[in-house]
Design a protein around this motif. Structure first.
Motif, mmCIF file in Angstrom:
data_model
loop_
_atom_site.group_PDB
_atom_site.id
_atom_site.type_symbol
_atom_site.label_atom_id
_atom_site.label_comp_id
_atom_site.label_asym_id
_atom_site.label_seq_id
_atom_site.Cartn_x
_atom_site.Cartn_y
_atom_site.Cartn_z
ATOM 1 N N ALA A 1 1.004 -1.275 -0.062
ATOM 2 C CA ALA A 1 -0.031 -0.025 0.022
ATOM 3 C C ALA A 1 0.793 1.098 -0.011
ATOM 4 N N THR A 2 0.203 2.372 -0.563
ATOM 5 C CA THR A 2 0.864 3.567 -0.243
ATOM 6 C C THR A 2 -0.047 4.716 0.383
ATOM 7 N N ILE A 3 0.695 5.334 1.335
ATOM 8 C CA ILE A 3 -0.249 6.202 2.195
ATOM 9 C C ILE A 3 0.283 7.685 1.721
ATOM 10 N N HIS A 4 -0.583 8.399 1.320
ATOM 11 C CA HIS A 4 -0.355 9.874 0.625
ATOM 12 C C HIS A 4 -0.621 10.782 1.796
ATOM 13 N N ALA A 5 -0.061 11.918 2.013
ATOM 14 C CA ALA A 5 -0.317 12.847 3.061
ATOM 15 C C ALA A 5 0.144 14.094 2.598
ATOM 16 N N VAL A 6 -0.695 15.269 2.611
ATOM 17 C CA VAL A 6 -0.305 16.622 2.414
ATOM 18 C C VAL A 6 -0.511 17.618 3.535
ATOM 19 N N LEU A 7 0.509 18.474 3.657
ATOM 20 C CA LEU A 7 0.057 19.472 4.574
ATOM 21 C C LEU A 7 1.025 20.742 4.021
ATOM 22 N N ASP A 8 0.718 21.891 4.710
ATOM 23 C CA ASP A 8 1.319 23.248 4.298
ATOM 24 C C ASP A 8 2.476 23.351 5.230
ATOM 25 N N ASN A 9 3.941 23.414 4.820
ATOM 26 C CA ASN A 9 4.834 23.449 5.524
ATOM 27 C C ASN A 9 4.974 24.388 6.548
ATOM 28 N N LEU A 10 4.277 25.564 6.194
ATOM 29 C CA LEU A 10 4.684 26.954 7.034
ATOM 30 C C LEU A 10 3.282 27.053 8.078
ATOM 31 N N THR A 11 2.510 26.344 7.949
ATOM 32 C CA THR A 11 1.122 26.279 8.783
ATOM 33 C C THR A 11 1.428 24.994 9.515
ATOM 34 N N LYS A 12 0.787 24.076 9.047
ATOM 35 C CA LYS A 12 0.604 22.867 9.871
ATOM 36 C C LYS A 12 2.152 22.280 10.276
ATOM 37 N N GLY A 13 2.944 22.443 9.206
ATOM 38 C CA GLY A 13 4.276 22.023 9.468
ATOM 39 C C GLY A 13 5.047 22.917 10.348
ATOM 40 N N SER A 14 4.603 24.095 10.688
ATOM 41 C CA SER A 14 5.448 24.758 11.625
ATOM 42 C C SER A 14 4.459 26.032 12.482
ATOM 43 N N ALA A 15 4.340 26.820 11.900
ATOM 44 C CA ALA A 15 3.346 28.052 12.646
ATOM 45 C C ALA A 15 2.095 27.793 13.228
ATOM 46 N N GLY A 16 1.256 26.999 12.259
ATOM 47 C CA GLY A 16 -0.050 26.706 12.617
ATOM 48 C C GLY A 16 -0.015 25.478 13.744
#
Length: 342
Positions: A302-317
């Motif tokens: 299986a492949t698990i695909h994930a997305v996030l915004d690096n500046l928001t959820k990945g850092s400041a958010g």
């Protein structure tokens, strides 16, 4: 009740993102901003897109008065936060967005960052800042160590599956596409438009990327034994966003059910229907994570695909999410922004 906060290192991308989020937060007030080379300047001179806000003048850290500050966001360069946080009043809560306090083992820190930790006593008190997995510890912490943006994306994809034992722990491959803002705002030749435009390239290959230290730490903790994933990040000509494809051995239906159950009550993590894949633009400038699971043609893969915004959820958010818990605010306050689209 309004809590006064300071942003140290406000002239960087994560500093600007913190300002954008906190500006409309009903429970937080920006009382102080620091910068080094840009001390004495107004924020509008550094980031014209913030000209509609009334913000404090940028000052050097030693010029700030912390008497009324409840919490500091430290968006400082790596290896700088250690010395700065050690000088802050003990009553001031801290969310550190650098890598300085992410690794619990001091030997691991020196291995990945090339120098001994200068504040080992502080490091012992730090709580790892991935809210969805350390919520209760963060709630009572004085110092929270923000995660790496790459590390966060991979962990959202894999931690529940690792904990549940539904994937082969010795066959984890993480392929990640990363927007250029993750490299910071400093001038670098390889980030010039003429160099990166129409060009993609892998970096930190062969087990050298520092976020592997976080993967090793958190995956091993989740599994109860040593886990070493294979990880390749690729820099793409996009300003922000991360797409992670994690290739694993396991049943896609079981993996999808496991992740869906783990995130069922999480306000910022959305599981897509089995077989659907997420897109970076669907989370742009938000604190959301979208995850999809796809069954591969080979049975048991299986492949698990994930997305996030690096500046928001990945850092400041994520930092604001942590601060909400630390200050007794509702966890989602100021963070339920819709994506910027198209």
């Amino acid at each position: 009740m309004t809590h006064k906060v300071a942003i140290l290192g406000a002239s960087g991308y994560t500093g600007a993102e913190l300002i954008r989020l906190i500006a409309t937060h009903p429970g937080l007030e920006i009382a102080a901003l620091s910068a080094d080379r840009k001390a004495g300047m107004e924020m509008v001179e550094v980031y014209p897109h913030l000209r509609h806000l009334s913000l404090p003048v940028l000052k050097r850290i030693e010029e700030l008065d912390f008497a009324g500050i409840d919490l500091c966001f430290c968006a400082l360069p790596h290896a700088t936060s250690q010395a700065v946080i050690a000088t802050l009043p003990e009553r001031v809560k801290v969310v550190d967005l650098s890598a300085d306090f992410r690794l619990r083992d001091l030997g691991e820190y020196e291995k990945w960052y090339g120098k001994p930790h200068s504040a080992p006593d502080l490091q012992k008190t730090a709580v790892y800042g991935l809210t969805e997995f350390y919520r209760e510890e963060i709630r009572v912490a004085r110092l929270v160590a923000g995660t790496g943006c790459n590390a966060a994306t991979g962990q959202f994809s894999l931690i529940p599956a690792i904990r549940a034992g539904v994937i082969d722990l010795d066959e984890i491959i993480i392929d990640m596409k990363v927007g250029v803002s993750g490299a910071g705002r400093s001038l670098k030749e390889n980030l010039l438009q003429a160099e990166l435009g129409e060009n993609w390239y892998a970096y930190g290959t062969g087990g050298r990327h520092r976020h592997l230290g976080e993967f090793d730490q958190e995956f091993s903790r989740a599994a109860g034994r040593r886990v070493e994933a294979q990880f390749t990040p690729t820099l793409v000509p996009a300003s922000r966003g991360i797409l992670a494809a994690s290739y694993v051995r396991g049943d896609a239906d079981v993996i999808h059910a496991t992740l869906s159950q783990a995130y069922a009550k999480e306000p910022f993590v959305t599981m897509l229907p089995l077989g659907q894949v997420p897109a970076v633009k669907h989370v742009r400038a938000t604190n959301f994570v979208h995850i999809g699971v796809v069954a591969e043609r080979r049975s048991g893969r299986a492949t698990i695909h994930a997305v996030l915004d690096n500046l928001t959820k990945g850092s400041a958010g994520q930092a604001v999410q942590n601060a909400n818990l630390m200050l007794g605010e509702k966890e989602t306050t100021g963070l339920m922004l819709s994506p910027v689209y198209p």
